[in-house]
Design a protein around this motif. Structure first.
Motif: not given
Length: 136
Positions: A108-136
């Motif tokens: 993981i080169a960089d990451v941002a964690v956000i909450g997304l709406p979820d009908r049963t849980r209120g929010e769900r955790v979502c991680a937006v991940v950037e891979q390092p350069p050259g990662a497959a």
């Protein structure tokens, strides 16, 4: 050039920035606190006065939810968020704590964690991940 690379800039004409403690007390330069804005480019409030009271202080400054500081020469540096709590099934989850853990992983080169709406849980955790350069 250094300020362009390391800050958000100075407030434009007609805009004022304050850095404060959570109770609104002003902080000196280079001290992180809540970022508050007031000026022509900031909305004046919500139609519902109760909502306005939650996000505007007594002096009319918008409490942005961002954390940062002003340099001695007036440039704004953003350093984090104060409102980074995700509420899942009544449990408060710190987005920053999860980001800090994920940053330790080698794929993981960089990451941002956000909450997304979820009908049963209120929010769900979502991680937006950037891979390092050259990662497959």
């Amino acid at each position: 050039p250094e300020h362009l690379a390391t800050t958000e800039g100075r407030p434009p004409a007609g805009m004022s920035i304050r850095i404060t403690t959570p109770d609104g007390s002003p902080l000196p330069p280079n001290t992180d606190g809540e970022v508050r804005l007031r000026g022509e480019a900031v909305c004046q409030g919500y139609l519902n006065p109760d909502q306005s009271a939650e996000v505007f202080d007594a002096d009319g400054y918008l409490i942005t939810g961002d954390l940062g500081h002003l340099t001695p020469d007036g440039y704004l540096v953003l350093t984090g968020r104060s409102k980074d709590v995700i509420i899942r099934k009544g449990e408060n989850i710190s987005a920053k704590e999860i980001e800090d853990l994920l940053h330790r992983l080698p794929g993981i080169a960089d990451v941002a964690v956000i909450g997304l709406p979820d009908r049963t849980r209120g929010e769900r955790v979502c991680a937006v991940v950037e891979q390092p350069p050259g990662a497959a």
